[in-house]
Design an enzyme around this catalytic site. Structure first.
Site, PDB file in Angstrom:
ATOM      1  N   CYS A 130       0.832  -1.204   0.000  1.00  0.00           N
ATOM      2  CA  CYS A 130       0.000   0.000   0.000  1.00  0.00           C
ATOM      3  C   CYS A 130       0.872   1.262   0.000  1.00  0.00           C
ATOM      4  CB  CYS A 130      -0.980  -0.030   1.168  1.00  0.00           C
ATOM      5  SG  CYS A 130      -2.381   1.102   0.963  1.00  0.00           S
ATOM      6  N   HIS A 133      -3.508  -5.174   0.752  1.00  0.00           N
ATOM      7  CA  HIS A 133      -2.942  -5.542   2.052  1.00  0.00           C
ATOM      8  C   HIS A 133      -2.974  -7.055   2.251  1.00  0.00           C
ATOM      9  CE1 HIS A 133      -2.435  -1.617   4.160  1.00  0.00           C
ATOM     10  NE2 HIS A 133      -3.338  -1.212   3.288  1.00  0.00           N
ATOM     11  N   GLU A 139      -1.274  -8.811   4.217  1.00  0.00           N
ATOM     12  CA  GLU A 139      -1.128  -9.184   5.635  1.00  0.00           C
ATOM     13  C   GLU A 139      -2.480  -9.360   6.318  1.00  0.00           C
ATOM     14  OE1 GLU A 139      -1.813  -4.820   5.983  1.00  0.00           O
ATOM     15  OE2 GLU A 139      -0.824  -6.155   4.555  1.00  0.00           O
TER      16      GLU A 139
END
Length: 272
Positions: free
Chosen positions: A136, A237, A239
């Site tokens: 990002c 994202h 994660e």
């Protein structure tokens, strides 16, 4: 022996009766340098950072978080001990003066502390060909550092790029078939989350655009052009979906594998 190369290695001892086997099994984990997401927003750091750490640890690496309050000497010491760099997301926006643009009314304030960390980590990783993963804001920071430009606010689209963490999959991303990212994921079309209002506009030096949102053409991923240097940046994202999405796992897995395989570059002797 290089400490990073300890794998399953059997050594025979001729002095002993019979043979004694000494087994080394990854005694040292690759260390991943991560700048603290922001130098000013403690709540954001506490909420966002654990997801990055969990993904890195889940793939067998050791995260090394570097704060903006660290001294240059401390930063240099920590960076030297790491095999790779991960640039996380942030609520800040890159200062548009860095890519020669006037500030858009919806551009958030810059975070000089985070920017300073990113630049130091990127310089070290670039010089030594350490693996780089940008996520990002990390994509935007990397792109500007490589002299690229940004769209300061995404407009005139039906895609909600700022859907936020509550929306698990916001839209699809189309990946260039011949890219390293497509090879890494084993796919050219993936579902992603989305929490951004800016995006790369022109790719920086040494970077290729390798993924876009098919509905509006917004750039969703960049990768480095040097074959032996792992450089990947994604606008979404991974994660956040690491535990349940295989594509997200593959991104962190290949990044950590690249860190595990990294070795210091030999300095070539030049003849004057």
């Amino acid at each position: 022996m290089d400490r990073r190369n300890f794998r399953d290695l059997d050594l025979a001892c001729p002095v002993c009766s019979g043979f004694s086997q000494l087994r080394y099994t990854n005694v040292v984990k690759p260390r991943i340098a991560i700048p603290q997401p922001t130098s000013t927003n403690l709540e954001y750091n506490q909420r966002a950072l654990p997801q990055y750490l969990k993904a890195i640890e889940g793939e067998g690496a050791e995260p090394v978080v570097i704060t903006a309050s660290a001294t240059p000497h401390q930063i240099a010491r920590l960076v030297t001990s790491c095999e790779a760099v991960l640039l996380p997301g942030s609520p800040a926006d890159v200062d548009p003066q860095k890519f020669g643009a006037e500030k858009h009314p919806k551009t958030a304030s810059a975070d000089p502390g985070r920017d300073n960390l990113d630049e130091l980590l990127l310089q070290d990783a670039h010089n030594l060909h350490k693996p780089i993963l940008g996520i990002c804001y990390g994509l935007q920071s990397l792109n500007v550092w490589r002299t690229g430009t940004l769209i300061q606010h995404i407009e005139n689209t039906n895609v909600n790029h700022a859907a936020g963490r509550a929306v698990e999959f916001a839209h699809n991303v189309q990946i260039t078939p011949e890219s390293k990212l497509a090879s890494l994921l084993g796919a050219t079309d993936v579902r992603v989350n989305s929490s951004h209002h800016q995006a790369a506009e022109r790719a920086g030096d040494g970077l290729n655009v390798v993924a876009r949102c098919p509905e509006d053409g917004v750039i969703e991923a960049l990768e480095g052009v040097t074959p032996d240097h792992f450089v990947l940046a994604v606008q979404w994202h991974p994660e956040r979906t690491y535990e349940k999405d295989e594509a997200s796992k593959k991104i962190f897995r290949e990044f950590v594998n690249a860190a595990r395989e990294w070795k210091p570059r030999e300095v070539s002797e030049s003849v004057g």
